[in-house]
Scaffold this motif. Sequence first.
Motif, PDB file in Angstrom:
ATOM      1  N   LYS A 227      42.706  38.907  49.429  1.00 55.99           N
ATOM      2  CA  LYS A 227      43.249  38.370  48.187  1.00 55.99           C
ATOM      3  C   LYS A 227      42.693  37.002  47.825  1.00 55.99           C
ATOM      4  CE  LYS A 227      46.153  41.808  47.564  1.00 55.99           C
ATOM      5  NZ  LYS A 227      46.110  42.697  46.369  1.00 55.99           N
ATOM      6  N   ASP A 228      41.587  36.622  48.403  1.00 58.90           N
ATOM      7  CA  ASP A 228      41.060  35.281  48.162  1.00 58.90           C
ATOM      8  C   ASP A 228      40.831  35.055  46.664  1.00 58.90           C
ATOM      9  OD1 ASP A 228      39.670  32.881  48.030  1.00 58.90           O
ATOM     10  OD2 ASP A 228      38.522  33.283  49.835  1.00 58.90           O
ATOM     11  N   PRO A 229      41.540  34.084  46.065  1.00 60.35           N
ATOM     12  CA  PRO A 229      41.390  33.875  44.623  1.00 60.35           C
ATOM     13  C   PRO A 229      40.031  33.313  44.223  1.00 60.35           C
ATOM     14  CG  PRO A 229      42.787  32.186  45.591  1.00 60.35           C
ATOM     15  CD  PRO A 229      42.554  33.205  46.667  1.00 60.35           C
ATOM     16  N   ALA A 230      39.260  32.815  45.200  1.00 61.62           N
ATOM     17  CA  ALA A 230      37.932  32.272  44.882  1.00 61.62           C
ATOM     18  C   ALA A 230      36.867  33.351  44.793  1.00 61.62           C
ATOM     19  CB  ALA A 230      37.528  31.244  45.934  1.00 61.62           C
ATOM     20  N   ARG A 231      37.224  34.599  45.085  1.00 57.56           N
ATOM     21  CA  ARG A 231      36.219  35.671  45.138  1.00 57.56           C
ATOM     22  C   ARG A 231      35.442  35.787  43.819  1.00 57.56           C
ATOM     23  NH1 ARG A 231      38.725  39.022  47.858  1.00 57.56           N
ATOM     24  NH2 ARG A 231      37.336  39.602  49.563  1.00 57.56           N
ATOM     25  N   GLY A 232      36.148  35.806  42.705  1.00 56.34           N
ATOM     26  CA  GLY A 232      35.473  35.956  41.421  1.00 56.34           C
ATOM     27  C   GLY A 232      34.541  34.795  41.121  1.00 56.34           C
ATOM     28  N   MET A 233      35.019  33.581  41.365  1.00 55.60           N
ATOM     29  CA  MET A 233      34.204  32.388  41.111  1.00 55.60           C
ATOM     30  C   MET A 233      32.955  32.384  41.984  1.00 55.60           C
ATOM     31  SD  MET A 233      35.202  28.397  41.784  1.00 55.60           S
ATOM     32  CE  MET A 233      35.185  28.676  43.575  1.00 55.60           C
ATOM     33  N   LEU A 234      33.124  32.638  43.280  1.00 59.48           N
ATOM     34  CA  LEU A 234      31.979  32.612  44.187  1.00 59.48           C
ATOM     35  C   LEU A 234      30.989  33.737  43.885  1.00 59.48           C
ATOM     36  CD1 LEU A 234      33.787  31.760  47.553  1.00 59.48           C
ATOM     37  CD2 LEU A 234      32.307  30.246  46.211  1.00 59.48           C
ATOM     38  N   THR A 235      31.498  34.885  43.486  1.00 59.30           N
ATOM     39  CA  THR A 235      30.612  35.985  43.108  1.00 59.30           C
ATOM     40  C   THR A 235      29.775  35.609  41.900  1.00 59.30           C
ATOM     41  OG1 THR A 235      32.138  37.646  44.016  1.00 59.30           O
ATOM     42  CG2 THR A 235      30.539  38.401  42.380  1.00 59.30           C
ATOM     43  N   ARG A 236      30.400  34.955  40.931  1.00 66.10           N
ATOM     44  CA  ARG A 236      29.663  34.511  39.746  1.00 66.10           C
ATOM     45  C   ARG A 236      28.597  33.485  40.117  1.00 66.10           C
ATOM     46  NH1 ARG A 236      31.067  30.537  35.668  1.00 66.10           N
ATOM     47  NH2 ARG A 236      33.034  30.174  36.759  1.00 66.10           N
ATOM     48  N   PHE A 237      28.896  32.637  41.089  1.00 66.36           N
ATOM     49  CA  PHE A 237      27.958  31.588  41.470  1.00 66.36           C
ATOM     50  C   PHE A 237      26.843  32.094  42.383  1.00 66.36           C
ATOM     51  CE2 PHE A 237      31.483  28.147  41.099  1.00 66.36           C
ATOM     52  CZ  PHE A 237      31.338  28.138  39.721  1.00 66.36           C
ATOM     53  N   HIS A 238      27.214  32.919  43.388  1.00 64.58           N
ATOM     54  CA  HIS A 238      26.263  33.223  44.463  1.00 64.58           C
ATOM     55  C   HIS A 238      26.017  34.713  44.686  1.00 64.58           C
ATOM     56  CE1 HIS A 238      26.463  28.998  45.390  1.00 64.58           C
ATOM     57  NE2 HIS A 238      27.723  29.053  45.760  1.00 64.58           N
TER      58      HIS A 238
END
Length: 257
Positions: A227-238
């Motif tokens: 459930k890591d909420p950073a998944r979407g952000m990190l996917t967009r970045f890296h």
Amino acid sequence: MRSSSLEPVILPSWRWQPFLNHAVEALARFEPQPYPIPERFLWQSDSGGSTTRPFNVTTATWACKTNKLRQVRAACVEGGEAASVLNFVINPSFNYDLPFFGADLVTLPNGHLLALDLQPALKNDALHTQLVWEKLLPLHQECSKKLPSGGPIPAEAEPFFSPGFLWTRIPLGPEGDELIKEAVMPAFKLYLNLYLEFVDAATPVDADRSSELLAGQLRYSTYRALKDPARGMLTRFHGAEWTESYIHDVLFDLRSN
């Protein structure tokens, strides 16, 4: 595989640098040792955005361990106006009856999302929680007077947070900057100092208790990875492949197999 340096990550213009610097300094008395991190996760830089609003983003990782703390790690993201993040988690050894320490300090284009907690591995176990909450709740009461509430958390997340969970949303700009300086930083120091007091006092548990704590930690790590909420952000970045490996192999690397 390389080890993260025991010196804090340095990211130019990173808003959360003083928080990481304080944490690294506070941990020094425990004689930390480097924690192994795959080399590609120590420092990852990419470009993103549109042709009219491009940005560069760097995600860096700092980590250490001590005899009582299995993994202490910081995920540090600096992407200018796109995002600035410190995700700092202390994972205790399951040979000691300790909670997790968690700090999420997130700046996005629509505001700051900030959370602090001493998170239980066994929420319904008074032996694990009573003393922690007795000392944590007065801090929460004091700190929450200065910060607006961040709102409710999902019901499925409640087993992994304490009643002292400090969660706030504050605006960008001078008002938010002032609250970070005058309220968030003091709260971070109070929560971390209390946690380290518990680390100082912790003594080894027996094998049965260690097994219970390990099971609780595995539930926590599994939930956080899924459930890591950073998944979407990190996917967009890296990208998705890098992000999934980072979440499962670095951020929440405790597994049952």
